[in-house]
Design an enzyme around this catalytic site. Structure first.
Site, PDB file in Angstrom:
ATOM      1  N   GLU A 113       0.857  -1.191   0.000  1.00  0.00           N
ATOM      2  CA  GLU A 113       0.000   0.000   0.000  1.00  0.00           C
ATOM      3  C   GLU A 113       0.884   1.227   0.000  1.00  0.00           C
ATOM      4  OE1 GLU A 113      -4.300  -1.271   1.783  1.00  0.00           O
ATOM      5  OE2 GLU A 113      -2.807  -0.726   3.251  1.00  0.00           O
ATOM      6  N   ARG A 276      -1.493   9.030   1.360  1.00  0.00           N
ATOM      7  CA  ARG A 276      -2.856   9.288   0.895  1.00  0.00           C
ATOM      8  C   ARG A 276      -3.307  10.734   1.040  1.00  0.00           C
ATOM      9  NH1 ARG A 276      -6.028   5.038   4.777  1.00  0.00           N
ATOM     10  NH2 ARG A 276      -5.006   3.608   3.369  1.00  0.00           N
TER      11      ARG A 276
END
Ligand code: FAD
Ligand code: SIN
Length: 542
Positions: A113, A276
């Site tokens: 991720e 993010r």
């Protein structure tokens, strides 16, 4: 009639379940109060997985370093070290208890991720990691006769007597009436507050009740301005903001604007694998640049059979809305996802109110700093849930609250909080969520934040139910902290102060008297936090 137990745990996500197991292991009786059915929680919907150092090419230093970098200078290194080192221990224990993480040829399978330097994310049933964690922990807790789990038991407030938390008031699901239960300690595991925003990946239980209850009970709240927005929530008229896991980008998915251009190169050299907060802001910039309401996640270059097997829940859900992830471009835009801030605790979950502990998303241990690294929160719930439970057991036998976290004083609950309906009124909910999205969202500035606070003050001046008051109070805490922090760092982006400023590399702390002040982590070995409390005291600018 008032009930009595040894320990009350509020919430049955990963933190609450793990804390209960730790408490029961000491031979104590544990009552778990949870607002909905036992499985309903953010944990249940977690997709991507849980980060842990278990693969051959990984080590604790690398995981710590990635966490610190994502946290944008505001993580507490000791908390991060605890998360990573204890994390491996508690995940191994979970495997011993029978959790089924995905494997390849018998070996654990790891995914990637954003902002992780290694493939270190364990996952279960492809994209249903949270569901499997809840299943295995409920099964484990079910074997403990001393754990009494009460579903549909909404907790309304904490009872504070003589400066100590001695129990809770909750709505008895059987009697359908308010009731009190007293205990030696209360462990708050009520999760986050994604529902504060109009667009969120969080289920409806995530209204931040525990944060508001702790605040009203006198607990210090830290880093409330740091709210993480997930870049890729499904953005389709009439559909919920269903999460399209970051692991999809980890497996090769790319982002395209409405013209079909892959745009992340304009914003960050790490492209779709940037942290993010950066990806979310890049998407907002791209939507503004192209005058569109969404961008697209493109998985079409990846083998379709692999995608169906790797992301079965996402495949099925998108199909329900007429989208085939193997063939279609998937409309996405950011949505509120995770609260880095919360009840300020030490590394054992102790809040600043004796007898009150907090673990998981409701807490602020300093692990995530200004921006959480993907898949670190399931790990946090597991590690700090266990640690809080263990600490509560040890502290119970200590006649005096350990030095350093004592904040002894009576904190009477306001009358409005002591009783009342447990529903957030639809009008309050809608208004607050909209103002939070528009004025306290991904991009903020002084003007938008001041207007939000004025609006919340106006809403709060009306006669409100207990839950509505908690909701609007929490929104105010986020907006006030965001106004206070005159810099941009991690998930907090001020368009009027777009750069990080070294002097602001401090935590924000808010107290019940309305003060907000800068501080470092609570040091369990010092008599008290050295930082003086003064209303709106700000660090000197450089
Ligand atoms: P929760 O799991 O949210 O549990 C809170 C509990 O408290 C619930 O049982 C709730 O009903 C109860 N509760 C709340 N208020 C009250 C009240 N007043 N009275 C009684 N009970 C109450 N993190 C990762 O690490 N990896 C991932 O892949 C990942 N994916 C995610 C996907 C989605 C869609 C979402 C929403 C989050 C994801 N996260 C992920 C974040 C992670 O799931 C949460 O941060 C974590 O599960 C929080 O655990 P918790 O135990 O602190 O709280
Ligand atoms: C995801 O699967 O993208 C969510 C992971 C997380 O929030 O940690």
């Amino acid at each position: 009639m008032s009930l009595e137990t040894d320990f009350v745990v509020i919430g049955s996500g990963v933190a609450g379940l793990r804390a209960s197991i730790a408490l029961a292991a000491s031979g104590a009786n544990v009552t778990v109060l949870t607002k909905d059915k036992a499985s309903e929680s953010n944990t249940e919907y977690a997709q991507g997985g849980v980060a842990v150092v278990l693969s051959d090419d990984d080590n604790a230093e690398l995981h710590e370093e990635d966490t610190l970098v994502a946290g944008a200078g505001l993580c507490d290194p000791e908390a991060v070290e605890t998360l990573v080192t204890d994390g491996t221990k508690y995940i191994k224990e979970l495997i011993d208890w029978g959790i089924e993480f995905d494997r390849e040829g018998g070996k654990l399978s790891f995914t990637q991720e954003a902002a992780h330097s290694r493939r270190r994310i364990l996952h279960a049933h492809g994209d249903s990691t949270g569901k499997e964690i809840v299943r295995s922990l409920i099964a484990r807790a079910g074997r403990e006769k001393r754990i009494n789990l009460l579903p549909f038991a909404n907790t309304e407030s904490l009872i504070v007597e003589g400066g100590r938390c001695t129990g809770v008031r909750f709505l008895d699901p059987i009697l359908r009436a308010p009731r009190s239960i007293s205990a030696k300690a209360v462990i708050l595991c009520t999760g986050g507050a994604g529902q504060l925003y109009q667009h969120t990946t969080n289920p409806s239980v995530a209204t931040g009740d525990g944060m508001a209850m702790a605040y009203f009970a006198g607990a210090e709240m830290a880093d409330m301005e740091f709210v993480q927005f997930h870049p890729t929530a499904l953005s389709l008229e009439g559909a919920p903001r269903f999460l399209l896991s970051e692991a999809m980008r980890g497996e090769g998915g790319v982002l395209r604007n409405v013209k079909g251009e892959r745009f992340m190169g304009r914003y960050d050299e790490r492209l779709e694998m940037a942290p993010r907060d950066i990806v979310s802001r890049s998407i907002v910039a791209e939507m503004r640049r192209t005058g569109s309401r969404n961008v697209f996640l493109d998985m079409t270059a990846i083998n379709g059979e692999f995608l169906k097997e790797r992301f079965p829940k996402i495949y099925e859900t998108c199909m329900f809305y007429g989208l085939d992830i193997t063939a279609d471009l998937l409309p996405v835009s950011p949505a509120s996802h995770y609260c880095m801030g919360g009840v300020r605790t030490d590394l054992h979950g102790r809040s600043t109110v004796p007898g009150l502990y907090a673990a998981g998303e409701v807490s602020c241990t300093g692990v995530h700093g200004a921006n959480r690294l993907a898949s670190n929160s399931l790990l946090e719930g597991l590690v700090f849930g266990a640690r809080a439970g263990e600490a509560a057991v040890v502290d119970r036998s200590v006649p005096e609250w350990p030095a350093g976290v004592s904040n002894r004083r009576d904190v009477p609950l306001p009358d409005a909080i002591a009783a009342g309906s447990h529903d957030i009124s639809t009008a309050v909910r809608k208004r607050v969520k909209r103002v939070m999205w528009e004025r306290v969202g991904i991009l903020r500035d002084g003007e938008s934040l001041r207007r939000a606070i004025t609006e919340f003050d106006h809403i709060a001046s009306a006669h409100l139910s207990t839950s509505s008051r908690k909701f609007v109070t929490l929104a105010t805490l986020v907006a006030k902290a965001a106004l206070w922090r005159e810099e941009s760092r991690g998930a907090h982006f001020r368009t009027d102060f777009p750069e990080p400023v070294e002097a602001w590399r401090v935590h924000s702390v808010q107290k019940r008297d309305g003060s907000i002040f800068p501080a470092g982590r609570i040091d369990p070995d010092s008599a008290s936090d050295a930082t003086p409390t003064r209303s709106l005291q700000k660090p000197a600018r450089q």
